[in-house]
Scaffold this motif. Sequence first.
Motif, short mmCIF file in Angstrom:
data_model
loop_
_atom_site.label_atom_id
_atom_site.label_comp_id
_atom_site.label_asym_id
_atom_site.label_seq_id
_atom_site.Cartn_x
_atom_site.Cartn_y
_atom_site.Cartn_z
N LYS A 1 -69.07 28.33 62.84
CA LYS A 1 -68.76 27.31 61.83
C LYS A 1 -69.06 25.92 62.42
O LYS A 1 -68.68 25.64 63.55
CB LYS A 1 -67.28 27.38 61.42
N LEU A 2 -69.73 25.10 61.64
CA LEU A 2 -70.04 23.75 62.08
C LEU A 2 -68.74 22.96 62.20
O LEU A 2 -67.91 22.95 61.29
CB LEU A 2 -70.98 23.05 61.09
N ARG A 3 -68.55 22.32 63.35
CA ARG A 3 -67.32 21.56 63.61
C ARG A 3 -67.59 20.07 63.41
O ARG A 3 -68.56 19.54 63.95
CB ARG A 3 -66.87 21.79 65.05
N PRO A 4 -66.76 19.39 62.62
CA PRO A 4 -66.97 17.96 62.43
C PRO A 4 -66.94 17.22 63.76
O PRO A 4 -66.08 17.45 64.60
CB PRO A 4 -65.78 17.55 61.54
N HIS A 5 -67.91 16.34 63.97
CA HIS A 5 -67.97 15.57 65.20
C HIS A 5 -68.68 14.26 64.91
O HIS A 5 -69.62 14.21 64.11
CB HIS A 5 -68.72 16.34 66.29
N GLU A 6 -68.23 13.21 65.57
CA GLU A 6 -68.74 11.87 65.28
C GLU A 6 -70.19 11.70 65.70
O GLU A 6 -70.96 11.04 65.01
CB GLU A 6 -67.86 10.83 65.98
N TRP A 7 -70.59 12.28 66.82
CA TRP A 7 -71.93 11.97 67.33
C TRP A 7 -72.67 13.15 67.94
O TRP A 7 -73.79 12.99 68.43
CB TRP A 7 -71.84 10.86 68.38
N LEU A 8 -72.12 14.35 67.87
CA LEU A 8 -72.80 15.51 68.42
C LEU A 8 -72.81 16.66 67.42
O LEU A 8 -71.94 16.75 66.56
CB LEU A 8 -72.10 15.99 69.71
N HIS A 9 -73.79 17.54 67.56
CA HIS A 9 -73.85 18.75 66.74
C HIS A 9 -73.07 19.84 67.48
O HIS A 9 -73.46 20.27 68.56
CB HIS A 9 -75.30 19.17 66.53
N VAL A 10 -71.95 20.27 66.89
CA VAL A 10 -71.07 21.23 67.54
C VAL A 10 -70.70 22.33 66.55
O VAL A 10 -70.38 22.07 65.40
CB VAL A 10 -69.76 20.57 68.04
N SER A 11 -70.75 23.57 67.02
CA SER A 11 -70.30 24.72 66.23
C SER A 11 -69.16 25.41 66.96
O SER A 11 -68.99 25.24 68.18
CB SER A 11 -71.45 25.70 65.99
N ALA A 12 -68.39 26.19 66.22
CA ALA A 12 -67.23 26.86 66.82
C ALA A 12 -67.20 28.33 66.43
O ALA A 12 -67.53 28.69 65.30
CB ALA A 12 -65.94 26.18 66.37
N VAL A 13 -66.82 29.16 67.40
CA VAL A 13 -66.70 30.61 67.19
C VAL A 13 -65.36 31.05 67.77
O VAL A 13 -65.00 30.67 68.90
CB VAL A 13 -67.84 31.38 67.89
N THR A 14 -64.61 31.84 67.02
CA THR A 14 -63.35 32.36 67.53
C THR A 14 -63.61 33.46 68.55
O THR A 14 -64.46 34.33 68.34
CB THR A 14 -62.49 32.93 66.38
N VAL A 15 -62.89 33.39 69.67
CA VAL A 15 -63.03 34.36 70.76
C VAL A 15 -61.69 35.08 70.93
O VAL A 15 -60.66 34.43 71.05
CB VAL A 15 -63.42 33.66 72.07
N PRO A 16 -61.68 36.41 70.95
CA PRO A 16 -60.40 37.13 71.08
C PRO A 16 -59.77 36.94 72.45
O PRO A 16 -60.47 36.94 73.47
CB PRO A 16 -60.80 38.59 70.86
N HIS A 17 -58.45 36.76 72.46
CA HIS A 17 -57.69 36.65 73.70
C HIS A 17 -56.35 37.35 73.51
O HIS A 17 -55.70 37.19 72.46
CB HIS A 17 -57.46 35.19 74.09
N PRO A 18 -55.89 38.14 74.48
CA PRO A 18 -54.66 38.92 74.30
C PRO A 18 -53.39 38.10 74.20
O PRO A 18 -52.41 38.55 73.60
CB PRO A 18 -54.63 39.83 75.54
N ASP A 19 -53.37 36.90 74.76
CA ASP A 19 -52.12 36.12 74.82
C ASP A 19 -52.23 34.73 74.22
O ASP A 19 -51.38 33.88 74.49
CB ASP A 19 -51.66 35.98 76.29
N GLY A 20 -53.24 34.48 73.42
CA GLY A 20 -53.37 33.15 72.84
C GLY A 20 -54.49 33.10 71.83
O GLY A 20 -55.08 34.12 71.45
N HIS A 21 -54.77 31.89 71.39
CA HIS A 21 -55.85 31.65 70.42
C HIS A 21 -56.96 30.90 71.13
O HIS A 21 -56.73 29.86 71.75
CB HIS A 21 -55.33 30.83 69.23
N CYS A 22 -58.18 31.41 71.05
CA CYS A 22 -59.29 30.80 71.77
C CYS A 22 -60.47 30.53 70.83
O CYS A 22 -60.80 31.36 69.99
CB CYS A 22 -59.76 31.69 72.92
N THR A 23 -61.06 29.36 71.02
CA THR A 23 -62.25 28.97 70.27
C THR A 23 -63.34 28.54 71.24
O THR A 23 -63.07 27.79 72.19
CB THR A 23 -61.95 27.81 69.31
#
Length: 387
Positions: free
Chosen positions: A118-140
Amino acid sequence: MTTVQKWTGRETRALRHALRMSIRDFAEHLGVSERTVSKWEAGRAAVQPRPEMQSALDTALRRASSEAVTRFCAAAGDELPAPVASAAGDYSIQSHKFIPAHVGAAAAKNLAELPQAKLRPHEWLHVSAVTVPHPDGHCTAHIFACGVVVLHLQQELTPTRLAELAAWRYASYEDDLPWAARQLERLLSDQPDSQAAIPEYVMSMYLLHELGCRREDLDNAVRLLSLPSVLVNRHATPRAQPVPEHVERTLLAEGFDQPAAERFGIPGVSVGFATWPGLAYHPISPERALTPGELVSLEIDVQMLWAYCRHIQRAVEEGRDPVMPQRFGWRFLRAAHSRLTTARVQETAQHCMMRQAAVTTSGLPERLVQAQAALREAETMSGRVGA
């Protein structure tokens, strides 16, 4: 402390009303569009916000005043689970770990085109984000077009002592780097042009929500969170051990000398410290303090640029000319240096202080200057050879 096991449109609407906010104000509070909030509320119990928004709603409830929480519980009715009380003396801390790695611009472009990205809003760079599975937390995984991936791991902690968190930090770091390497290998497994991505370090940020110490010890508690190595015996085997309780009490009461810690925050609003190992922050007045999103966004950018410069530095140290895509050459780094070190007209005083403290203690300005010089020299030499 009141908790919600799973947020739906019903609980979201109840929270908005409890906070006395319009849909527009509530959307800005969470960092989403008005349409998103309206969609949640229209769907009521049948709609569940995405995992990252579940976390944002948890934060909004945790930061609400006691009166707003009472109104929320009354509005949510019997479907809301009974409040869960924290053990007396426990801290409530949100841990953020940032693990960057250089993967190359070609691999980053391919990762950004994954269906789940998913394209992530950013002021000056092109950034995308993907969810990564983690057993004890939330990771992107934040994928930057310049060729760096930053894994952002968020975990909720309730230690009785800060020394327990410090020891956990050392122990978990031994697992974090191999885990991050495996996740990057998995993401890059279908990328034919990818290079070996090896994360080298983990940078931490701790957001202190509930105190487990005296109010008068708050400043020292946040300072200790920014430099947790003070609270562990690193020579203990097989793993680092927390210092005795009386040592922690003394440090909380009397403080300690650490000139490398940069303080930021505004009296009565927030307390923050930044050091080389990490950043710590406590919002005294949440409605006026910096939001977690503002802190996280800056640290992700800082760690991305740190890893990018480190990749260039490694090439120089190995006797090679650093070769980077032209649009991410020395001019790109010059622009990044200006954006990180120059105050913006619309920037608040709090954000300016936080940015200066985080950037200064990271050592990034010097690395950016060195990387610019290396790329300019390589570009000049390439031009001479071509001529």
